[in-house]
Design an enzyme around this catalytic site. Structure first.
Site, PDB file in Angstrom:
ATOM      1  N   SER A   1     111.743  52.362  23.747  1.00 14.00           N
ATOM      2  CA  SER A   1     112.653  53.307  24.394  1.00 14.00           C
ATOM      3  C   SER A   1     114.086  52.862  24.140  1.00 14.00           C
ATOM      4  CB  SER A   1     112.378  53.347  25.905  1.00 14.00           C
ATOM      5  OG  SER A   1     113.425  53.992  26.606  1.00 14.00           O
TER       6      SER A   1
ATOM      7  N   TYR B   1     110.364  48.665  33.454  1.00  9.97           N
ATOM      8  CA  TYR B   1     110.238  49.573  32.302  1.00  9.97           C
ATOM      9  C   TYR B   1     111.180  49.130  31.190  1.00  9.97           C
ATOM     10  CZ  TYR B   1     110.372  53.895  29.569  1.00  9.97           C
ATOM     11  OH  TYR B   1     110.310  54.819  28.550  1.00  9.97           O
TER      12      TYR B   1
END
Length: 257
Positions: free
Chosen positions: A137, A150
């Protein structure tokens, strides 16, 4: 006749990738935890002419995943493996991420991805060909204060993938790391906050497939947001913190993609 394995294929980017690659002569091996949604995606891919097999399996099950990878590879010979399964982090009220949430995210996003990737690259290295993609990401470059676990797992995947790429290249195996920005998915919809330059899962899948075909080391997009995320590490910390305030969010619910 390529054989492509995709985890987290029941929705979002994984489902979009499966449908993007679905075509006559292609074999898709699709995985997710939920069998019903996974079979729905498989039916769409079969409708495009692909041969499809599915496996409902939690990527945290290291022994189960290793056995599954070995069985499929021995039988069919895996050409491309995309480790996509992942979960959100954060806190529903925007508070401090709980210990339980943090370790769940670590187990799924990092350990789960490596449970898939590591036995795969070992087998591919033995025969001297293959390609593995880790779905990271842009949060790997610009960590989100509201999703520390995350962000941490995605940064770890970026570093691990790039390091492995250098070791695997002489053995004929390609390793790529994918760093998307905001994508319209069921998982993405859980983020209640600003989502600049958000794109559809189908557009994201097309960009990923293009980058994999080109063997790009890091497939980061959209370009403007990727440049901003990468540049965040080069500016003074006080400026970076100020800029990241606009990306605060709350989680409505956590789902696996």
């Amino acid at each position: 006749m390529p054989v492509i394995l995709i985890t987290g294929a029941s929705s979002g980017i994984g489902a979009a990738l499966a449908q993007h690659y679905a075509a006559p002569g292609t074999t898709l091996v699709l995985n997710a935890r939920g069998a019903e949604r996974l079979e729905a995606v498989a039916a769409l891919c079969r409708g495009k002419g692909a041969t499809v097999e599915t496996r409902a399996l939690d990527v945290r099950d290291r022994d189960g995943v290793r056995a599954w990878i070995a069985e499929v590879d021995a039988r069919s010979g895996l050409d491309l493996v995309i480790a996509n399964a992942g979960v959100n982090g954060g806190h529903p009220q925007g508070g401090l991420e709980t210990e339980e949430t943090a370790f769940l995210v670590l187990d799924v996003n990092l350990m789960g991805a490596l449970n898939v990737a590591l036995p795969t690259v070992a087998r591919m290295a033995e025969r001297g060909r293959g390609q593995v993609a880790l779905i990271s990401s842009l949060a790997a470059y610009a960590p989100l204060p509201d999703a520390p676990a995350y962000s941490g797992t995605k940064a770890a995947l970026l570093a691990h993938g790039l390091a492995l790429r250098e070791k695997l290249a002489p053995q004929g195996v390609r390793m790529n790391v994918v760093c998307p920005g905001y994508v319209k998915t069921a998982m993405g919809a859980d983020y209640e906050g600003w989502r600049p330059l958000e794109m559809s899962a189908e557009a994201a899948a097309a960009r990923i497939a293009k980058g994999l075909a080109r063997d790009e080391a890091v497939i980061a997009f959209p370009a403007a947001l990727a440049a901003a995320a990468r540049g965040a590490a080069l500016i003074p910390e006080s400026w970076r913190r100020l800029g990241m305030r606009g990306f605060s969010f709350r989680m409505s619910e956590r789902q696996q993609r």
